[in-house]
Design a protein around this motif. Structure first.
Motif, short mmCIF file in Angstrom:
data_model
loop_
_atom_site.label_atom_id
_atom_site.label_comp_id
_atom_site.label_asym_id
_atom_site.label_seq_id
_atom_site.Cartn_x
_atom_site.Cartn_y
_atom_site.Cartn_z
N PRO A 96 -32.29 26.79 -41.41
CA PRO A 96 -33.53 26.10 -41.03
C PRO A 96 -33.28 24.72 -40.42
O PRO A 96 -34.03 24.30 -39.54
CB PRO A 96 -34.30 25.98 -42.35
N ILE A 97 -32.22 24.06 -40.82
CA ILE A 97 -31.88 22.77 -40.21
C ILE A 97 -31.46 23.00 -38.77
O ILE A 97 -31.92 22.32 -37.85
CB ILE A 97 -30.77 22.05 -41.00
N ARG A 98 -30.59 24.00 -38.56
CA ARG A 98 -30.14 24.31 -37.20
C ARG A 98 -31.32 24.69 -36.31
O ARG A 98 -31.42 24.24 -35.16
CB ARG A 98 -29.13 25.45 -37.24
N ALA A 119 -34.46 23.80 -36.64
CA ALA A 119 -35.28 22.62 -36.36
C ALA A 119 -34.64 21.72 -35.31
O ALA A 119 -35.33 21.03 -34.57
CB ALA A 119 -35.51 21.82 -37.66
N LEU A 120 -33.31 21.78 -35.25
CA LEU A 120 -32.58 20.97 -34.27
C LEU A 120 -32.41 21.69 -32.94
O LEU A 120 -31.83 21.15 -32.00
CB LEU A 120 -31.19 20.59 -34.82
N GLY A 121 -32.89 22.94 -32.86
CA GLY A 121 -32.76 23.71 -31.62
C GLY A 121 -31.37 24.30 -31.45
O GLY A 121 -30.96 24.62 -30.33
N LEU A 122 -30.63 24.47 -32.56
CA LEU A 122 -29.29 25.05 -32.51
C LEU A 122 -29.36 26.51 -32.92
O LEU A 122 -30.27 26.93 -33.62
CB LEU A 122 -28.35 24.29 -33.45
N ALA A 123 -28.34 27.27 -32.53
CA ALA A 123 -28.28 28.68 -32.91
C ALA A 123 -27.91 28.79 -34.39
O ALA A 123 -27.09 28.02 -34.90
CB ALA A 123 -27.25 29.40 -32.05
N ALA A 124 -28.49 29.75 -35.06
CA ALA A 124 -28.16 30.00 -36.47
C ALA A 124 -26.78 30.65 -36.55
O ALA A 124 -26.36 31.35 -35.64
CB ALA A 124 -29.22 30.89 -37.10
N LYS A 125 -26.10 30.40 -37.65
CA LYS A 125 -24.77 31.03 -37.85
C LYS A 125 -24.90 32.28 -38.65
O LYS A 125 -25.67 32.45 -39.50
CB LYS A 125 -23.85 30.05 -38.58
N LEU A 171 -28.55 15.58 -36.17
CA LEU A 171 -29.53 14.99 -37.07
C LEU A 171 -29.77 13.52 -36.76
O LEU A 171 -30.86 13.00 -36.98
CB LEU A 171 -29.08 15.15 -38.54
N SER A 172 -28.77 12.85 -36.20
CA SER A 172 -28.95 11.43 -35.87
C SER A 172 -29.90 11.25 -34.69
O SER A 172 -30.39 10.14 -34.45
CB SER A 172 -27.60 10.77 -35.59
N ASP A 173 -30.18 12.33 -33.95
CA ASP A 173 -31.13 12.27 -32.83
C ASP A 173 -32.57 12.49 -33.28
O ASP A 173 -33.49 12.38 -32.50
CB ASP A 173 -30.74 13.34 -31.78
N VAL A 174 -32.76 12.80 -34.56
CA VAL A 174 -34.10 13.08 -35.08
C VAL A 174 -34.54 11.93 -35.98
O VAL A 174 -33.77 11.40 -36.77
CB VAL A 174 -34.11 14.39 -35.90
#
Length: 146
Positions: A136-138, A140-146, A73-76
């Protein structure tokens, strides 16, 4: 003064006091104001990347998992947000809010949009705490959902 004019003045004072009470005591505990303030602070903390501040408003069960997203999140940089919906229940003990954040990443010129669904509840102390959908946060950050 006559007894009638004194009684009329008394009646006017009583009516004025009742009118003031109706406007003042509509929500004597200011729960709606407290909710609006908590929701605004949380939303702005997320927007400005203050993850520690935002975590203060999260339910305890989500705090650790949310903090784990802090590096990404600090990269956004969210340039704006829009509150799409606010549904405050009549009992002023719960609310649902949908917010869309728009921004970009610092590491690459990729635009990001994040829709954050917030479910707010007042805890036993009367403080407002939020539960958010983290997938949805993951995404938006391009991370895989858990």
């Amino acid at each position: 003064m006559t007894g009638i004019s004194l009684a009329a003045r008394g009646l006017v004072l009583v009516l004025a006091a009742l009118a003031a009470a109706c406007t003042t005591f509509g929500d004597p505990l200011h729960r709606e104001d407290d909710f609006k303030d908590s929701q605004r602070k949380f939303t702005q903390f997320v927007r400005w990347g203050n993850i520690q501040g935002a975590t203060l408003y999260l339910v305890e069960e989500q705090q650790e998992e949310f903090l784990a997203l802090a590096p990404q999140l600090s990269d956004v940089r969210f340039t704006d947000y829009e509150i799409l919906r606010v549904d405050l229940e009549d009992d002023m003990k719960s609310a649902t809010v949908d917010v869309i954040y728009t921004g970009y990443t610092l590491s690459s010129p990729i635009a990001r949009t994040m829709r954050l669904h917030q479910v707010w509840k007042r805890d036993d102390e009367g403080d407002w705490k939020v539960t958010v959908a983290l997938d949805p946060i993951r995404q938006a950050l391009g991370l895989a959902a858990k």
